[in-house]
Design an enzyme around this catalytic site. Structure first.
Site, mmCIF file in Angstrom:
data_model
loop_
_atom_site.group_PDB
_atom_site.id
_atom_site.type_symbol
_atom_site.label_atom_id
_atom_site.label_comp_id
_atom_site.label_asym_id
_atom_site.label_seq_id
_atom_site.Cartn_x
_atom_site.Cartn_y
_atom_site.Cartn_z
ATOM 1 N N HIS A 156 -17.810 -40.015 37.548
ATOM 2 C CA HIS A 156 -16.744 -39.045 37.845
ATOM 3 C C HIS A 156 -15.738 -39.669 38.809
ATOM 4 O O HIS A 156 -15.107 -38.959 39.599
ATOM 5 C CB HIS A 156 -17.301 -37.753 38.454
ATOM 6 C CG HIS A 156 -18.431 -37.159 37.680
ATOM 7 N ND1 HIS A 156 -18.275 -36.165 36.743
ATOM 8 C CD2 HIS A 156 -19.766 -37.448 37.683
ATOM 9 C CE1 HIS A 156 -19.447 -35.852 36.213
ATOM 10 N NE2 HIS A 156 -20.370 -36.625 36.768
ATOM 11 N N SER A 278 10.284 -54.212 40.981
ATOM 12 C CA SER A 278 11.126 -53.029 40.785
ATOM 13 C C SER A 278 12.571 -53.401 41.095
ATOM 14 O O SER A 278 12.826 -54.256 41.936
ATOM 15 C CB SER A 278 10.646 -51.920 41.734
ATOM 16 O OG SER A 278 11.726 -51.081 42.097
#
Ligand code: ARG
Length: 457
Positions: A156, A278
């Site tokens: 999980h 970026s």
């Protein structure tokens, strides 16, 4: 050249654009396979007396020229040609005259394209099997190198149990191995010759299908001529399904790497050459390659689905719909091949930060180990489980390396079985090499050229 079926009218131009679409461009991938199959077919025609020895040798010469031109990227196929089969027959007729007009005796473009695709797919299946096997091997080497580097096991996504970098990497190695094995198994299905099935119903000529199959290095003839045509798209779907599973696993691996290379995790890092930046944020080091690995996996899956959707409701025999299975075949297989290559590059450049991995092994990771050590000392599991669960603060970190070595059942961190894994992967890669070399021999016998490859990417 004019179309193979052209008689006394020209096709409406919009109809031509619609029916040919980009098939003539895709067909560049099939030129070499088609020529090899045509040589086998011509030899078959000579064997039953339809071609003279002279006609056969001029056809072989012409087809060899086409292969050489294609290898230099200089064999033109135009939209007016419709496909590579037409362009090749046109070239032969120009080059050698009337013998060129005899090559299509006893065959249809339906079995012709099937045969070219079959030769192409059987080579691709083994090449991808080999590439995937090599990647599996690289993952096993990585697992061996970092066998006892601790890593939190998660379920999980939450901290769960002590684990190791070795277990993590070897899990993907075994998954890729199983997927490569599926390609091996599929290559047996692909290894049957559809040539001689003609339009779908055979021809009233004594074609020796076993002879031509053998010339092309097929293990056997695909017996039923209608099935030989009906398997168009089906075998493509099977191959794309194999690709789909490989891409799916690559996507899961990419997702793990995106997480574990996040500065917040810091378990691993990628060299900057494998990251992008970026345009606005100067600090960015983005894992675009891994992100595109996830999306390419979706693309591959859609290719497999597209082929199945196209063929699902087709009536028996050739239908032009089949042509539209070629694009997803070429796109999906190429994307998968590149995906395996790019993931190998990522693994090669991956840096492992043992300090961060070790410090991520926080005390709660050992909660189950503490319960089980008490069970070994005679306490019952459920009561001890409850007691530890209610007093998690009392759980102390254990020695991470010792805990992963203590797990001794087969396949666990202390007993990964890497040597056996490596042996199986190596045998599989050697098996691929052997068959690929046998194909090279077959190609050489057919066209007298060295190093002929059918799959050109
Ligand atoms: N380009 C066609 C295809 O890929 C070739 C076969 C055409 N056969 C026909 N009967 N129209 O299916």
């Amino acid at each position: 050249m004019s179309k193979l079926w052209q008689k006394d009218y020209s096709l409406d131009s919009l109809m031509e654009e619609f029916t040919v679409s980009n098939d003539y461009i895709l067909d560049q991938q099939l030129v070499i396979a088609d020529c090899l199959a045509s040589i086998a077919h011509a030899r078959g025609l000579a064997k039953i007396g339809i071609l003279s020895e002279d006609e056969l040798s001029s056809l072989e010469c012409g087809l060899q020229k086409v292969i050489t031109l294609r290898q230099k990227d200089e064999f033109p196929i135009t939209a007016q040609d419709e496909d590579c089969h037409t362009a090749i027959e046109g070239f032969l007729t120009n080059e050698i005259g009337d013998a060129g007009k005899k090559i299509h005796t006893g065959r249809s473009r339906n079995d012709q394209v099937q045969t070219a695709l079959r030769i192409w797919m059987r080579e691709f299946a083994l090449k991808l099997c080999r590439e995937t096997g090599e990647f599996s091997k690289a993952l096993l080497d990585f697992a061996q190198k970092y066998e006892f580097v601790p890593m939190p096991g998660r379920t999980h996504m939450q901290i769960a149990m002590p684990s190791s970098v070795g277990l993590w990497a070897a899990s993907f190695a075994e998954e890729f191995y199983d997927e490569a094995q599926r390609l091996m198994q599929l290559s047996w299905t692909l290894d049957q010759s559809p040539l001689g099935s003609a339009a779908s119903y055979g021809v009233p000529l004594p074609l020796d299908r076993e002879f031509t199959a053998d010339q092309m290095g097929f293990a056997r003839v695909q017996n039923n001529v209608l099935y030989a045509n009906n398997s168009r798209g089906k075998f493509e779907a099977m191959l794309l399904d194999c690709c789909d599973y490989i891409a799916l696993t690559a996507s899961k691996l990419a997702q793990d790497l995106i997480l574990f290379t996040l500065p917040e995790f810091g378990y691993f890092s990628l060299p900057k050459e494998l990251c992008t930046g970026s345009s606005i944020m100067p600090q960015k080091k983005n894992p675009d390659g891994l992100e595109l690995a996830r999306s390419r996996s979706a693309l591959v899956s859609s290719c497999s689905m597209r082929v199945k959707s196209i063929i699902r409701s087709l009536p028996s025999g050739y239908n032009r719909d089949f042509q539209d299975t070629k694009e997803p075949l070429i796109t999906g297989t190429k994307a998968t091949y590149q995906l395996v290559q790019i993931m190998s590059r990522m693994l090669q450049g991956l840096e492992v930060h043992e300090d961060r991995l070790t410090s991520a092994c926080v005390p709660e990771l050992y909660a189950t180990d503490v319960v089980l050590s008490k069970v070994k000392a005679g306490e019952n599991f459920r009561d001890t489980y409850k007691d530890i669960g209610l007093h998690l603060d009392s759980v102390q970190a254990l020695d991470p390396i010792q805990t992963i070595k203590e797990r001794s059942s087969i396949g666990t961190t202390g007993n990964l079985g890497l040597d056996d894994d490596l042996l199986f992967v190596r045998l599989m890669c050697e098996g691929c090499d052997e068959v690929l070399e046998a194909y090279s021999e077959v190609y050489k016998d057919l066209c007298d050229l060295e190093d002929v490859q059918v799959v050109l990417y």
